[in-house]
Design an enzyme around this catalytic site. Structure first.
Site, PDB file in Angstrom:
ATOM      1  N   THR A 166     -23.649 -12.399   6.936  1.00 13.02           N
ATOM      2  CA  THR A 166     -23.161 -13.640   6.331  1.00 13.02           C
ATOM      3  C   THR A 166     -23.203 -14.718   7.394  1.00 13.02           C
ATOM      4  O   THR A 166     -22.542 -14.615   8.424  1.00 13.02           O
ATOM      5  CB  THR A 166     -21.726 -13.468   5.805  1.00 13.02           C
ATOM      6  OG1 THR A 166     -21.696 -12.387   4.870  1.00 13.02           O
ATOM      7  CG2 THR A 166     -21.240 -14.739   5.125  1.00 13.02           C
ATOM      8  N   LYS A 169     -23.333 -15.993  -1.031  1.00 16.19           N
ATOM      9  CA  LYS A 169     -22.322 -15.164  -0.368  1.00 16.19           C
ATOM     10  C   LYS A 169     -21.089 -15.984  -0.005  1.00 16.19           C
ATOM     11  O   LYS A 169     -19.952 -15.498  -0.104  1.00 16.19           O
ATOM     12  CB  LYS A 169     -22.920 -14.517   0.889  1.00 16.19           C
ATOM     13  CG  LYS A 169     -21.917 -13.690   1.721  1.00 16.19           C
ATOM     14  CD  LYS A 169     -21.296 -12.541   0.925  1.00 16.19           C
ATOM     15  CE  LYS A 169     -20.184 -11.835   1.670  1.00 16.19           C
ATOM     16  NZ  LYS A 169     -20.635 -11.075   2.837  1.00 16.19           N
ATOM     17  N   LYS A 205     -14.481 -16.201  10.113  1.00 16.66           N
ATOM     18  CA  LYS A 205     -15.786 -16.836  10.374  1.00 16.66           C
ATOM     19  C   LYS A 205     -16.425 -17.320   9.084  1.00 16.66           C
ATOM     20  O   LYS A 205     -16.877 -18.458   8.978  1.00 16.66           O
ATOM     21  CB  LYS A 205     -16.693 -15.837  11.099  1.00 16.66           C
ATOM     22  CG  LYS A 205     -18.127 -16.300  11.308  1.00 16.66           C
ATOM     23  CD  LYS A 205     -19.107 -15.745  10.262  1.00 16.66           C
ATOM     24  CE  LYS A 205     -19.221 -14.251  10.304  1.00 16.66           C
ATOM     25  NZ  LYS A 205     -20.254 -13.745   9.358  1.00 16.66           N
TER      26      LYS A 205
END
Length: 305
Positions: free
Chosen positions: A108, A182, A250
């Site tokens: 990701t 995502k 993150k």
């Protein structure tokens, strides 16, 4: 790799894998069991040992992986890691890839970086697909991840025999669109997790048996994958990482950055990100995302156990 008219198979396609952590190890293992010849790299060699025991070959750099592979898949931690393992001019995979080769980044990461990698690959006569996944450690182990692919549709289609061993392939559009999918997935998951832990704490304070409560709501409108995956783990105080808090922070940070770029406000996302940052502040970044219950317990001076 197989000619465009010939389907990818273990007999005609050499596969490389970079990043053999919680997710990558299981995903790579499925390809080995399917008969593909794998060359792997991980900064911590011990994490690759189970795959070496299954027959994978160890390479000592991403460049070395690519020089022995037709398709290189990566599953690392942060965008800076992606840039390093794929684009470093000396040690990176793209520098070692032959024309016609394919990079598949399943980390990701930032949509703009996916576009940059695709452009760099194209300038060398190669291809790059962004294909992040959802489903956590159990999805990786069971081979039923959701895979969100962005890039050249014909290349994605050709790679489908590889993806089929890891989960369900969803083609989302041009380069970067897999990453955008995502990130939207993570926004949805973040708010679901806040709702799950708040409901559990409320049920506990109301004097309900929380396990019975979870079972009762699981088949109703409040039922969710988050509840199925994490509800009973939370009750057992099982905070082992299927997906690290550090990585979720993150991801949500990238989401917020993209929101700024788009000029949209998503207050639920901002709240969820702050709650997960609180876990990091308490030194709990190496726990799984289900540890969000700890934040709510601290806020309310309560404990489910």
């Amino acid at each position: 790799m197989a000619a465009a008219s010939e389907p990818i198979s273990p007999s005609n396609t050499r596969v490389g894998w970079i990043g053999t952590g919680v997710m990558g190890q299981s995903m790579c293992g499925h390809l080995i069991r399917a008969g593909y010849k794998l060359t792997v790299f991980n900064r911590t060699v011990s994490k690759a040992q189970p795959l070496l025991d299954m027959g994978a070959q160890l390479a000592h750099s991403p460049h070395a992986v690519a020089s022995q592979s037709d398709v290189v898949l990566s599953m690392v931690g942060f965008p800076s890691d992606v840039r390093s393992v794929l684009l470093d001019p000396k040690s990176g995979s793209l520098a070692g890839l032959r024309p016609g080769g394919v990079l598949v980044d399943m980390t990701t990461s930032e949509p703009s970086l996916a576009v940059e990698i695709a452009s760099a690959a194209a300038s060398k006569g190669c291809y790059s697909i962004d294909a992040p996944v959802s489903g956590g450690d159990l999805g990786a182990k069971n081979g039923n991840l959701a895979i969100f692919a962005g890039g050249d549709e014909s290349v994605v289609h050709r790679l489908s025999p590889l993806f089929s061993h890891m989960g369900k392939l969803n083609y989302m559009g041009s380069s970067g669109k897999g990453q955008f999918t995502k990130l939207a997935n993570q926004i949805t998951l973040a708010s679901n997790m806040v709702g799950l832990v708040e409901g559990m704490l409320y049920a506990h304070k109301a004097g309900l048996d929380v396990e019975s409560y979870l079972n009762a709501i699981s088949t109703g409108a409040a039922g969710s994958k988050s509840l199925d995956l994490f509800g009973h783990r939370i009750l057992k105080r099982d905070f082992a990482a299927g997906f690290y808090v550090d990585h979720f922070v993150k991801d949500l940070g990238i989401c917020l950055k993209e929101c700024q770029n788009m000029g949209i406000a998503l207050p639920g996302l901002a709240l969820a990100q702050q709650l997960h940052v609180s876990l990091k502040a308490h030194g709990e970044g190496n726990l799984g995302t289900q540890s969000l219950i700890l934040v709510l317990e601290r806020l309310n001076n309560l404990s489910l156990h």
